[in-house]
Design a protein around this motif. Structure first.
Motif, short mmCIF file in Angstrom:
data_model
loop_
_atom_site.label_atom_id
_atom_site.label_comp_id
_atom_site.label_asym_id
_atom_site.label_seq_id
_atom_site.Cartn_x
_atom_site.Cartn_y
_atom_site.Cartn_z
N LYS A 227 59.88 91.31 51.44
CA LYS A 227 59.13 92.13 50.49
C LYS A 227 57.86 92.65 51.13
CE LYS A 227 60.82 89.87 46.29
NZ LYS A 227 60.42 89.25 44.99
N SER B 174 50.37 89.86 37.53
CA SER B 174 51.29 88.73 37.71
C SER B 174 50.58 87.39 37.82
CB SER B 174 52.14 88.96 38.95
OG SER B 174 51.31 89.07 40.11
N SER C 250 55.01 79.06 40.12
CA SER C 250 56.45 79.19 39.97
C SER C 250 57.05 79.56 41.33
CB SER C 250 56.77 80.29 38.95
OG SER C 250 56.48 81.56 39.50
N GLU D 20 58.46 82.07 42.19
CA GLU D 20 58.17 83.48 42.49
C GLU D 20 56.82 83.64 43.19
OE1 GLU D 20 61.41 83.09 40.09
OE2 GLU D 20 59.39 82.43 39.48
N ASP D 21 56.01 82.63 43.19
CA ASP D 21 54.72 82.67 43.89
C ASP D 21 54.85 82.28 45.36
OD1 ASP D 21 53.36 81.29 40.92
OD2 ASP D 21 53.10 83.36 41.60
#
Length: 121
Positions: free
Chosen positions: A41, A61, A85, A87-88
């Protein structure tokens, strides 16, 4: 030229907390920001602080979960990350710029080497 050194990364379980710090030296700056980059990413903005006014800009976010504070005497900022989470999970980078806070990577002139944050589910 500003040198930035991040510290405090590591492994944490989902829902946990982690603290990062960024120590700056060698030059002048007005704002320090945190960005992160997950595998595959692009680097993305997390939050930044204007060291003169202590004004903070947050990415949506992390708003309500992450906080940042600045210590002008030590030229250091502290990033408190809560309710983490998976996603972090990313490499977290500290960056400096001479102007006010900005969410854009290209606006920051100097970067640290990054510190890995991994959140397990």
């Amino acid at each position: 030229q500003v040198q930035l050194v991040e510290s405090g990364g590591g492994l944490v379980q989902a829902g946990g907390s982690l603290n990062l710090s960024c120590a700056a030296s060698g030059g002048s700056f007005r704002s320090l920001g945190w960005f992160r980059q997950a595998p595959g990413k692009e680097r993305e903005f997390v939050l930044a602080i204007n060291m003169n006014t202590q004004t903070v800009r947050y990415a949506d976010s992390v708003r309500g979960r992450f906080t940042i504070s600045g210590d002008n005497a030590k030229n250091t900022v502290y990033l408190q990350m809560n309710k983490l989470s998976p996603e972090d999970t990313a490499v977290y980078y500290c960056a400096s710029r001479g102007g006010v806070t900005s969410p854009y990577v290209d606006d920051y002139a100097y970067w640290g080497q990054g510190t890995q944050v991994t959140v397990s589910s």
